[in-house]
Enzyme design. Structure first.
Site, PDB file in Angstrom:
ATOM      1  N   ASP A 199       0.855  -1.190   0.000  1.00  0.00           N
ATOM      2  CA  ASP A 199       0.000   0.000   0.000  1.00  0.00           C
ATOM      3  C   ASP A 199       0.885   1.231   0.000  1.00  0.00           C
ATOM      4  OD1 ASP A 199      -3.272   0.217   0.934  1.00  0.00           O
ATOM      5  OD2 ASP A 199      -2.085   2.056   0.853  1.00  0.00           O
ATOM      6  N   LYS A 240      -0.669   3.388   7.193  1.00  0.00           N
ATOM      7  CA  LYS A 240      -1.475   2.151   7.245  1.00  0.00           C
ATOM      8  C   LYS A 240      -0.572   0.922   7.340  1.00  0.00           C
ATOM      9  CE  LYS A 240      -5.438   1.995   4.898  1.00  0.00           C
ATOM     10  NZ  LYS A 240      -6.442   1.889   3.810  1.00  0.00           N
ATOM     11  N   CYS A 254     -19.911   1.281  -2.346  1.00  0.00           N
ATOM     12  CA  CYS A 254     -20.103   0.568  -3.615  1.00  0.00           C
ATOM     13  C   CYS A 254     -21.378   0.938  -4.370  1.00  0.00           C
ATOM     14  CB  CYS A 254     -20.090  -0.934  -3.358  1.00  0.00           C
ATOM     15  SG  CYS A 254     -18.445  -1.515  -2.901  1.00  0.00           S
TER      16      CYS A 254
HETATM   17  N1  NAD Z   1     -15.538  -1.969   0.221  1.00  0.00           N
HETATM   18  C1  NAD Z   1     -16.352  -2.860  -0.313  1.00  0.00           C
HETATM   19  O1  NAD Z   1     -17.323  -3.318   0.313  1.00  0.00           O
HETATM   20  C2  NAD Z   1     -16.102  -3.373  -1.709  1.00  0.00           C
HETATM   21  C3  NAD Z   1     -16.752  -4.553  -2.131  1.00  0.00           C
HETATM   22  C4  NAD Z   1     -16.516  -5.007  -3.425  1.00  0.00           C
HETATM   23  C5  NAD Z   1     -15.687  -4.310  -4.282  1.00  0.00           C
HETATM   24  N2  NAD Z   1     -15.083  -3.145  -3.840  1.00  0.00           N
HETATM   25  C6  NAD Z   1     -14.192  -2.463  -4.767  1.00  0.00           C
HETATM   26  O2  NAD Z   1     -12.848  -2.759  -4.383  1.00  0.00           O
HETATM   27  C7  NAD Z   1     -12.003  -1.623  -4.609  1.00  0.00           C
HETATM   28  C8  NAD Z   1     -11.317  -1.242  -3.309  1.00  0.00           C
HETATM   29  O3  NAD Z   1     -12.315  -0.820  -2.393  1.00  0.00           O
HETATM   30  P1  NAD Z   1     -11.985  -0.628  -0.838  1.00  0.00           P
HETATM   31  O4  NAD Z   1     -13.272  -0.321  -0.183  1.00  0.00           O
HETATM   32  O5  NAD Z   1     -11.158  -1.746  -0.369  1.00  0.00           O
HETATM   33  O6  NAD Z   1     -11.077   0.699  -0.930  1.00  0.00           O
HETATM   34  P2  NAD Z   1     -10.201   1.358   0.220  1.00  0.00           P
HETATM   35  O7  NAD Z   1     -10.224   2.812  -0.040  1.00  0.00           O
HETATM   36  O8  NAD Z   1     -10.638   0.852   1.565  1.00  0.00           O
HETATM   37  O9  NAD Z   1      -8.722   0.783  -0.027  1.00  0.00           O
HETATM   38  C9  NAD Z   1      -7.952   1.119  -1.143  1.00  0.00           C
HETATM   39  C10 NAD Z   1      -6.489   1.042  -0.709  1.00  0.00           C
HETATM   40  O10 NAD Z   1      -5.673   1.179  -1.872  1.00  0.00           O
HETATM   41  C11 NAD Z   1      -4.529   1.941  -1.497  1.00  0.00           C
HETATM   42  N3  NAD Z   1      -3.908   2.472  -2.713  1.00  0.00           N
HETATM   43  C12 NAD Z   1      -4.323   3.492  -3.500  1.00  0.00           C
HETATM   44  N4  NAD Z   1      -3.464   3.643  -4.540  1.00  0.00           N
HETATM   45  C13 NAD Z   1      -2.510   2.686  -4.417  1.00  0.00           C
HETATM   46  C14 NAD Z   1      -1.372   2.307  -5.166  1.00  0.00           C
HETATM   47  N5  NAD Z   1      -1.053   2.956  -6.302  1.00  0.00           N
HETATM   48  N6  NAD Z   1      -0.611   1.290  -4.739  1.00  0.00           N
HETATM   49  C15 NAD Z   1      -0.931   0.626  -3.611  1.00  0.00           C
HETATM   50  N7  NAD Z   1      -2.002   0.929  -2.852  1.00  0.00           N
HETATM   51  C16 NAD Z   1      -2.786   1.946  -3.251  1.00  0.00           C
HETATM   52  C17 NAD Z   1      -5.086   2.984  -0.557  1.00  0.00           C
HETATM   53  O11 NAD Z   1      -4.064   3.577   0.231  1.00  0.00           O
HETATM   54  C18 NAD Z   1      -6.074   2.151   0.258  1.00  0.00           C
HETATM   55  O12 NAD Z   1      -5.449   1.582   1.387  1.00  0.00           O
HETATM   56  C19 NAD Z   1     -12.907  -0.531  -5.181  1.00  0.00           C
HETATM   57  O13 NAD Z   1     -12.861  -0.579  -6.577  1.00  0.00           O
HETATM   58  C20 NAD Z   1     -14.279  -0.947  -4.711  1.00  0.00           C
HETATM   59  O14 NAD Z   1     -15.306  -0.498  -5.559  1.00  0.00           O
HETATM   60  C21 NAD Z   1     -15.258  -2.687  -2.579  1.00  0.00           C
END
Ligand code: NAD
Length: 433
Positions: A35, A40, A259
């Site tokens: 990350d 974090k 989402c």
């Molecule tokens: N949260 C949910 O319930 C859920 C369910 C299904 C799908 N999704 C999808 O999954 C994806 C992630 O969602 P989330 O809720 O986990 O997001 P989140 O914001 O909780 O986590 C994303 C993470 O990615 C990191 N990040 C950003 N750019 C980066 C990079 N270049 N290299 C490494 N790390 C990087 C951020 O620091 C963060 O920790 C989204 O597309 C979302 O639509 C989410």
């Protein structure tokens, strides 16, 4: 056995990334979690879990020796050939998905015939094929690509990982798709193996359909209020029809979260960008926005002008068992209440830390009863289990007014009314039970 499982990398350790990492570590995979958020990663290395998700802290602790946290891609690229991408894809001002984090990951990939990107992030249909083209243009033709959309629900995310309704793998029929299928094989869940674009569409269409169900039952609830029917009876009678099903037929004050709002909007914009006007989704979004505001009308019906009133919001997270405040109905409610001149107190068992970053001018309380002190009205916003245990006679003593608006049809009207309070649900006949 564990040593036969292949090491993987997870890029982005948020809700999806960390759950995916913990889930595969439980299955015996070594997982390199990357990350860009150094804070974090430091916290994760210390054993702290940055989000609230039931069971996640235990799972990470139990599998610590297989979970490796880093801010650099290099160790992950060295150790793993499958690179799961779980970075955020939030909405832009136009409603399209913001793919800048996904592109940052793609840009960081080396020329390699050994690696594959496995896309967990929710992306517009066409993204995978566009990424493949980009990689090829940069001379990185060997890089494989798999779409593996995630369907976990916050609040039960680990259970969803362990027993998914299905695993979707969209690929070109190459080694990478086979390897992802093999990774999920121990879960013995139904597999949908398909092409990349169809996998991307399955995710967007599934969320859009669930959101449509919610907006549909919310509109039925609103018509029930006008016509004297009870939406809970209606939903029960509808849901027993197997073609309809009982899930997502619970009326309330609108869907939120990270989402549904963004994925519905992204699909609508995707359709529009492709020349098709997705009318149904336009309505789903509008109904949801209006639904969040219906509480204000209910408050005004009983209290008249809200100027100088104190309204207590019980629950702030977009749903129970999470601290996620993204697109939570409480944000719209608090803003509307302030705009109408009301004072707002609030209590959430878990999400206060996140809520404080987003809610200005709200008085945070340490318990539901403290939030209700001298309140003219109580609004149940999030159905946290502890609110089902509220002792309504005590609530009546603490409040200045008598109105309880149950935004999730969560508590028994009869109990509330027996304490001398006034109950308002969503599309519900208060006198029934
Ligand atoms: N949260 C949910 O319930 C859920 C369910 C299904 C799908 N999704 C999808 O999954 C994806 C992630 O969602 P989330 O809720 O986990 O997001 P989140 O914001 O909780 O986590 C994303 C993470 O990615 C990191 N990040 C950003 N750019 C980066 C990079 N270049 N290299 C490494 N790390 C990087 C951020 O620091 C963060 O920790 C989204 O597309 C979302 O639509 C989410």
């Amino acid at each position: 056995m564990a040593s036969q499982r292949e090491p993987i990398a997870v890029i982005g350790t948020g809700y999806v990334g960390l759950v995916t990492a913990a889930g595969f570590a439980e299955l015996g995979n070594e997982v390199w979690c990357v990350d860009i958020d150094t804070d974090k990663i430091e916290r994760l290395r210390r054993g702290e879990i940055p989000i609230y998700e039931p069971g996640l802290a235990d799972s990470v602790a139990r599998n610590r020796e297989r979970l490796h946290f880093c801010t650099e891609l290099a160790p992950a690229l060295e150790q793993a050939r499958l690179l799961f991408v779980a970075v955020g894809t939030p909405p832009t001002y136009s409603g399209d998905a913001d793919l800048s984090a996904v592109h940052a990951v793609v840009d960081a990939m080396p020329a390699s015939a050994r690696h594959a990107l496995v896309m967990k992030s929710t992306v517009p249909v066409g993204t995978g094929n566009s990424i493949k083209r980009t990689l090829a243009e940069r001379g990185k033709n060997g890089f494989a690509y798999v779409s593996c959309p995630e369907f976990l629900k916050e609040g039960s995310a680990l259970e969803d990982f362990r027993a998914p309704d299905r695993v979707v793998v969209g690929d070109d029929g190459d080694w990478a798709g086979d390897a992802v299928v093999a990774l999920y094989a121990p879960l013995r869940s139904p597999l949908v193996r398909t092409d990349i674009a169809s996998a991307e569409m399955i995710k967007l269409a599934a969320n859009a359909f669930l959101a449509t169900k919610i907006s549909f039952i919310n509109e039925i609830a609103n018509v029930c209020e006008e016509t004297g029917a009870d939406v809970l009876e209606v939903a029960r009678g509808m849901g027993l029809d197997h073609r309809i099903g009982t899930h997502f037929l619970r009326p309330g004050i609108g869907f939120g979260g990270s989402c549904f709002p963004k994925d519905v909007s992204a699909l609508k914009q995707l359709a529009g960008n492709s020349g098709y006007h997705f009318q149904l989704l336009t309505a789903v979004i509008e109904v949801n926005e209006l639904q969040k505001r219906r509480v204000i009308g209910k408050l005004q019906k009983h209290l008249g002008s809200l100027v100088g009133c104190k309204v207590a919001l019980l629950g702030l997270a977009f749903k129970p068992n999470t601290d996620d405040m993204r697109e939570a109905s409480s944000l719209v409610l608090a803003a509307r209440l302030h705009a109408d001149g009301a004072a707002v107190s609030a209590y959430d068992p878990i999400a206060e830390h996140e809520a404080r970053k987003l809610l200005v001018g709200v008085q945070f309380a340490d318990s539901a009863l403290d939030a209700l002190d001298a309140a003219d009205a109580c609004v149940l916003v999030t159905e946290w289990p502890e609110f089902a245990q509220l002792h309504w006679p005590t609530v009546r003593e603490r409040m200045a007014g008598r109105l309880v608006v149950d935004g999730r049809n969560f508590v028994a009207p009869r109990d509330v009314q027996a304490a001398g309070l006034v109950y308002e649900g969503i599309g519900r006949l208060a006198c029934r039970r």
